[in-house]
Design a protein around this motif. Structure first.
Motif, PDB file in Angstrom:
ATOM      1  N   GLN A   1       0.831  -1.207   0.000  1.00  0.00           N
ATOM      2  CA  GLN A   1       0.000   0.000   0.000  1.00  0.00           C
ATOM      3  C   GLN A   1       0.867   1.259   0.000  1.00  0.00           C
ATOM      4  O   GLN A   1       0.604   2.219  -0.743  1.00  0.00           O
TER       5      GLN A   1
ATOM      6  N   GLN B   1      -5.023  -0.897  -4.892  1.00  0.00           N
ATOM      7  CA  GLN B   1      -6.079   0.021  -5.296  1.00  0.00           C
ATOM      8  C   GLN B   1      -6.556   0.835  -4.087  1.00  0.00           C
ATOM      9  O   GLN B   1      -6.456   0.377  -2.946  1.00  0.00           O
ATOM     10  N   PRO B   2      -7.053   2.046  -4.323  1.00  0.00           N
ATOM     11  CA  PRO B   2      -7.576   2.860  -3.218  1.00  0.00           C
ATOM     12  C   PRO B   2      -8.683   2.123  -2.467  1.00  0.00           C
ATOM     13  O   PRO B   2      -9.527   1.454  -3.069  1.00  0.00           O
ATOM     14  N   GLY B   3      -8.664   2.245  -1.153  1.00  0.00           N
ATOM     15  CA  GLY B   3      -9.715   1.652  -0.349  1.00  0.00           C
ATOM     16  C   GLY B   3      -9.483   0.215   0.076  1.00  0.00           C
ATOM     17  O   GLY B   3     -10.262  -0.334   0.862  1.00  0.00           O
ATOM     18  N   VAL B   4      -8.420  -0.402  -0.419  1.00  0.00           N
ATOM     19  CA  VAL B   4      -8.133  -1.781  -0.030  1.00  0.00           C
ATOM     20  C   VAL B   4      -7.600  -1.794   1.399  1.00  0.00           C
ATOM     21  O   VAL B   4      -6.654  -1.069   1.732  1.00  0.00           O
ATOM     22  N   ASP B   5      -8.173  -2.637   2.247  1.00  0.00           N
ATOM     23  CA  ASP B   5      -7.775  -2.749   3.653  1.00  0.00           C
ATOM     24  C   ASP B   5      -6.809  -3.931   3.791  1.00  0.00           C
ATOM     25  O   ASP B   5      -7.213  -5.085   3.599  1.00  0.00           O
TER      26      ASP B   5
END
Length: 210
Positions: A136, A142-146
């Protein structure tokens, strides 16, 4: 020159751990007697109880040693590091009794009684979360991946996948199944440039496996 006492003690502990792993792998927790383990290790009962207080403690040590059979073999960083850990895992499960016994014992916990020990799963979750956090930070996700959610999913997916593979092929097809898992996961978590260069082929895992 006499071998240092601490070094001899560590060698004895490793011998016990590996002997116990072989016995647990062959017979499961219930069928793995202390006598069998001592005979396989070639040590006395006193040596065993010096290092491990009970058969249960020995089983926990085997379960918690799983990451040690994988992580030192992996050199890549970020998302590829996570992929590589699972690739090496898919091969090592076929040949490393310590890893295989750890997996068997972890799966058998609910059938032998006593409190379940989630440490093996939590250790892998923490390692995988670290890989994903690095990915990250490097802009690979990708944006929003936890990272925590993905790590928990990969641990769960690998757990079920190896059990299914063990039944249908004795885990011989596990490297291919691991590649298929990443073919499904990567488009949902990685940016396109990382998907293009990520290598989840069984051949990569085989090359890293002793």
């Amino acid at each position: 020159m006499a071998q240092p006492k601490q070094e001899r003690a560590e060698q004895t502990r490793r011998a016990l751990l590996h002997a116990a792993a072989e016995v647990f792998d062959e017979f499961g927790y219930a069928g793995a007697s202390i006598t069998r383990i001592l005979k396989r290790a070639g040590v006395t009962a006193g040596a065993l109880y010096f290092h491990f207080g009970s058969k249960e403690d020995l089983a926990k040590a085997v379960m918690n040693s799983q990451p040690e059979t994988l992580v030192p073999l992996v050199a890549a960083g970020g998302l590829q590091r996570l992929i590589d850990i699972t690739l090496v895992w898919s091969w090592q499960l076929q040949r490393d009794p310590l890893l295989r016994a750890g997996v068997r014992l972890t799966n058998e916990q609910t059938s032998v009684g006593g409190p379940a020990n989630a440490d093996p799963y939590e250790k892998f979750r923490a390692i995988m979360t670290g890989c994903l956090q690095d990915a990250q930070n490097d802009g690979e996700l990708q944006p929003g991946v936890d990272p925590v959610v993905v790590a928990e999913f990969v641990v769960a997916a690998c757990t079920g996948m190896q059990m299914y593979s063990n039944v249908v092929s004795g885990r011989q097809d596990l490297p291919e199944r691991t590649q298929q898992m990443w073919n499904l996961i990567l488009p949902g978590i990685a940016v396109p440039s990382v998907i293009t260069r990520a290598d989840a082929t069984p051949a990569r895992g085989a090359a890293m496996t002793p």
